[in-house]
Design an enzyme around this catalytic site. Structure first.
Site, PDB file in Angstrom:
ATOM      1  N   VAL A  23     -13.722 -50.985 -43.042  1.00 44.89           N
ATOM      2  CA  VAL A  23     -13.699 -49.776 -42.197  1.00 44.89           C
ATOM      3  C   VAL A  23     -14.982 -49.716 -41.370  1.00 44.89           C
ATOM      4  CG1 VAL A  23     -13.462 -47.265 -42.220  1.00 44.89           C
ATOM      5  CG2 VAL A  23     -12.371 -48.625 -43.991  1.00 44.89           C
ATOM      6  N   PRO A 224      10.310 -22.012  -8.922  1.00 49.50           N
ATOM      7  CA  PRO A 224      10.435 -20.651  -9.459  1.00 49.50           C
ATOM      8  C   PRO A 224       9.467 -20.292 -10.585  1.00 49.50           C
ATOM      9  CG  PRO A 224      12.372 -21.987  -9.994  1.00 49.50           C
ATOM     10  CD  PRO A 224      11.449 -22.868  -9.246  1.00 49.50           C
ATOM     11  N   ASP A 247       0.312 -16.260  -3.506  1.00 47.88           N
ATOM     12  CA  ASP A 247       0.709 -14.875  -3.742  1.00 47.88           C
ATOM     13  C   ASP A 247       1.232 -14.734  -5.170  1.00 47.88           C
ATOM     14  OD1 ASP A 247       3.045 -15.605  -1.226  1.00 47.88           O
ATOM     15  OD2 ASP A 247       3.455 -15.751  -3.365  1.00 47.88           O
ATOM     16  N   LYS A 269       1.726  -9.839  -2.040  1.00 53.17           N
ATOM     17  CA  LYS A 269       3.190  -9.876  -1.923  1.00 53.17           C
ATOM     18  C   LYS A 269       3.861  -9.623  -3.265  1.00 53.17           C
ATOM     19  CE  LYS A 269       4.270 -12.336   2.228  1.00 53.17           C
ATOM     20  NZ  LYS A 269       2.923 -12.697   2.627  1.00 53.17           N
ATOM     21  N   GLY A 300       5.995 -19.416  -3.981  1.00 50.07           N
ATOM     22  CA  GLY A 300       7.025 -19.518  -5.008  1.00 50.07           C
ATOM     23  C   GLY A 300       8.289 -20.097  -4.395  1.00 50.07           C
ATOM     24  N   GLY A 301       9.042 -20.868  -5.178  1.00 52.80           N
ATOM     25  CA  GLY A 301      10.318 -21.412  -4.696  1.00 52.80           C
ATOM     26  C   GLY A 301      10.113 -22.399  -3.573  1.00 52.80           C
ATOM     27  N   ALA A 331      14.621 -20.373  -5.872  1.00 51.55           N
ATOM     28  CA  ALA A 331      14.982 -19.584  -7.055  1.00 51.55           C
ATOM     29  C   ALA A 331      16.458 -19.742  -7.420  1.00 51.55           C
ATOM     30  CB  ALA A 331      14.650 -18.116  -6.818  1.00 51.55           C
ATOM     31  N   MET A 382      15.667 -10.820  -3.929  1.00 49.97           N
ATOM     32  CA  MET A 382      15.080  -9.481  -3.735  1.00 49.97           C
ATOM     33  C   MET A 382      16.176  -8.400  -3.709  1.00 49.97           C
ATOM     34  SD  MET A 382      12.306 -10.567  -0.848  1.00 49.97           S
ATOM     35  CE  MET A 382      13.346 -11.811  -0.123  1.00 49.97           C
TER      36      MET A 382
HETATM   37  C1  LIG Z   1      10.042 -13.459  -1.274  1.00 50.01           C
HETATM   38  S1  LIG Z   1      11.396 -14.169  -2.105  1.00 50.01           S
HETATM   39  C2  LIG Z   1      10.810 -15.801  -2.222  1.00 50.01           C
HETATM   40  C3  LIG Z   1      11.865 -16.800  -2.506  1.00 50.01           C
HETATM   41  C4  LIG Z   1      11.314 -18.188  -2.677  1.00 50.01           C
HETATM   42  N1  LIG Z   1      10.732 -18.676  -1.457  1.00 50.01           N
HETATM   43  C5  LIG Z   1      12.356 -19.175  -3.184  1.00 50.01           C
HETATM   44  O1  LIG Z   1      12.729 -20.107  -2.459  1.00 50.01           O
HETATM   45  O2  LIG Z   1      12.784 -19.010  -4.329  1.00 50.01           O
HETATM   46  C6  LIG Z   1      11.184 -13.531  -3.708  1.00 50.01           C
HETATM   47  C7  LIG Z   1      12.471 -13.425  -4.468  1.00 50.01           C
HETATM   48  O3  LIG Z   1      12.907 -14.680  -4.920  1.00 50.01           O
HETATM   49  C8  LIG Z   1      13.560 -14.531  -6.168  1.00 50.01           C
HETATM   50  N2  LIG Z   1      12.808 -15.287  -7.165  1.00 50.01           N
HETATM   51  C9  LIG Z   1      11.752 -16.077  -6.977  1.00 50.01           C
HETATM   52  N3  LIG Z   1      11.328 -16.618  -8.121  1.00 50.01           N
HETATM   53  C10 LIG Z   1      12.149 -16.162  -9.084  1.00 50.01           C
HETATM   54  C11 LIG Z   1      12.228 -16.370 -10.484  1.00 50.01           C
HETATM   55  N4  LIG Z   1      11.390 -17.152 -11.125  1.00 50.01           N
HETATM   56  N5  LIG Z   1      13.217 -15.730 -11.144  1.00 50.01           N
HETATM   57  C12 LIG Z   1      14.089 -14.946 -10.516  1.00 50.01           C
HETATM   58  N6  LIG Z   1      14.056 -14.718  -9.191  1.00 50.01           N
HETATM   59  C13 LIG Z   1      13.104 -15.325  -8.481  1.00 50.01           C
HETATM   60  C14 LIG Z   1      13.569 -13.064  -6.490  1.00 50.01           C
HETATM   61  O4  LIG Z   1      14.758 -12.514  -5.970  1.00 50.01           O
HETATM   62  C15 LIG Z   1      12.355 -12.605  -5.718  1.00 50.01           C
HETATM   63  O5  LIG Z   1      12.416 -11.217  -5.450  1.00 50.01           O
END
Ligand SMILES: C[S@@+](CC[C@H](N)C(=O)[O-])C[C@H]1O[C@@H](n2cnc3c(N)ncnc32)[C@H](O)[C@@H]1O
Length: 483
Positions: A23, A224, A247, A269, A300-301, A331, A382
């Site tokens: 060792v 998402p 945001d 936002k 997001g998304g 989303a 939304m």
């Molecule tokens: C300003 S929009 C943005 C959408 C985003 N650019 C997309 O492509 O998903 C925000 C809305 O997207 C939806 N959203 C985004 N992320 C989400 C999640 N993790 N779960 C559920 N809804 C989501 C909801 O309806 C939320 O109010």
């Protein structure tokens, strides 16, 4: 964190190993490779230990262990096969505040040897704090295959040019940007092919040509919420940015992955929270990029789906600022997948419409007649606040009250919640379950598949189909079931 990972310089530093068997050989080799001044204390020494002395200087002390053997040592390793002796070494080292490792006895280790991926001078150390060594070894094997061999020589080249680059660029951000451009250039392929001289020549010419760094905006879709849904490109650009403009919709787990020392700017936002007016955000991105910064505008998304990414890049184009767009999982795609709801299905929906429940103040009404048609899925972004209106209009224009609906809150995140109901009960269910943003509404027959498919996923779900339970083939005990 149980152990803080640090890399220590052991060259010529006193290290003691107690034990002269097999060792001890393994540990001695690692310690000697680091250039330490090694003393080995044992009544007798294994042959392979004494033959190590042909390669490295070793101070052999043929004796039984005494606490005095540790005097002046920086590190101590107890590598005997006698638990009693090992415990004495541990106690003596602790008393003198010397870092100690008792081999294969994690509670008696104030330091541990990690698994190592060695691409000298790049070294990656992996530790499970002694809890799961096999898992740590598997991770190491994975990294060994992922990390190319030429990373070592590339790092050596960087070391060679460090002073020159420092003299050329006085600001840290400019130097970092220069190196980023080097790592994206043919210098890497030259090193990869073993052409060291070509790589040096190329680097020299890049250094003499480079002007003031040019700024750029990366418009990145972060998906998402589940960080594993990020694209490789998104992750790469998040790691490269000087400034990250984000945001609230971007999840904390994703924000954890941006470059540690990047400046973070939140532009808000979120319903009911202060947010920077869109025009100001557009202008901010352009100003930052024009000052030479690499700006990651993370959304997001997908940035082009209800993300106002279009407005942002229009302004950048107007101001002649370079930008790249990285799509993200929107989303509707993420939430439906994680809730076990196929957005289209040959038996249920031949079309899908994405709509927003939140129009511009002077915006037109949605095309309810088209949205109310059967055999299609409507994904509403939304839509929580306007759900009573959405419900009323769809029913008024002919969509059946019994149409299944899924409400996906925090889709793809650890706290995802899915509520299934019917169009007739949409608004009341949203109220009853106190659905919070972000939430997506999935309206259409496909929503009924959630019950069948989500069992294989990890979703928290609430089902409240009223009369249509039998219609969608569900049993009554699924009503209001929370999982
Ligand atoms: C300003 S929009 C943005 C959408 C985003 N650019 C997309 O492509 O998903 C925000 C809305 O997207 C939806 N959203 C985004 N992320 C989400 C999640 N993790 N779960 C559920 N809804 C989501 C909801 O309806 C939320 O109010």
């Amino acid at each position: 964190m149980q152990y803080l990972p640090i890399f220590t310089k052991l060259e010529n530093k006193p290290v003691v190993i107690i034990g002269g068997g097999e060792v001890a050989v393994r540990k001695a080799r690692a310690i000697l490779k680091a250039g330490a001044a090694l003393t080995i204390v044992a009544p007798e020494f294994d042959k392979s230990l004494t033959s190590l002395a042909d390669e490295y200087p070793i101070n052999f002390v043929p004796a039984f262990f005494e606490p005095d053997h540790l005097t002046g040592a920086m590190l101590v390793i107890a590598a005997t096969d006698n638990d009693q002796v090992n415990a004495e070494v541990f106690a003596a080292a602790e008393a003198k505040n010397i870092f100690v490792n008792v081999v294969d006895d994690q509670p008696k280790c104030s330091f541990i040897f990690p698994s190592i991926v060695d691409r000298n001078p790049i070294t990656i150390a992996i530790s499970s704090a002694g809890t799961a060594p096999v898992l740590a070894r598997r991770l190491r094997e994975k990294l060994e295959t992922l990390i190319p061999q030429h990373i070592g020589p590339l790092a050596q080249l960087v070391g060679q040019f460090r002073d020159k680059v420092k003299a050329r660029f006085t600001h840290f951000a400019d130097r970092r940007q220069f190196w980023e451009s080097v790592f994206d250039s043919a210098v890497v392929s030259e090193i990869q092919s073993g052409n060291q001289t070509n790589a040096e020549t190329l680097l020299d010419s890049m250094l003499s040509q480079s002007n003031e760094p040019e700024g750029e905006v990366y418009l990145v879709g972060a998906g998402p919420g589940d960080p594993e849904l990020l694209t490789l490109k998104a992750l790469q650009l998040m790691q490269q940015a000087d400034v990250v403009v984000y945001d609230y919709l971007v999840s904390d787990d994703i924000m954890e992955l941006v470059r540690r020392d990047a400046e973070l700017i939140c532009v808000g936002k979120r319903m009911g929270h202060h947010s920077v007016p869109q025009e100001e955000t557009n202008a901010l991105l352009a100003t930052l990029a024009k000052s030479g910064k690499k700006v990651c505008r993370i959304k997001g998304g997908d940035p082009f789906i209800y993300g106002r990414g279009g407005e942002e890049v229009q302004e950048l184009a107007r101001q002649n600022v370079r930008f790249q767009i990285v799509p993200g999982i929107t989303a509707a795609a993420g939430c439906s997948a994680y809730a076990g709801i196929p957005l289209t299905h040959r038996d249920h929906a031949q079309a899908i419409q994405f709509v927003t429940g939140h129009c511009k103040k002077d915006g037109q009404e949605l095309d309810w007649e088209s949205l109310a048609k059967p055999n299609q899925t409507v994904a509403v972004y939304m839509g929580v606040v306007k759900s009573p209106h959405i419900q009323a209009q769809l029913i008024k224009y002919g969509r059946a009250e019994s149409t299944p609906v899924a409400i996906v809150e925090n889709g793809t995140r650890k706290n995802q919640r899915v509520v299934t109901t019917t169009l007739a009960n949409l608004a009341s269910e949203i109220e009853q379950h106190a659905i919070q943003s972000p939430a997506l509404l999935i309206i259409g027959e496909v929503a009924s598949l959630h019950q069948e498919l989500a069992w294989f996923g990890k979703t928290q779900q609430t089902s409240s189909f009223a009369q249509p339970l039998t219609q969608v083939g569900l049993t009554a005990d699924l009503q209001h079931k929370e999982i």
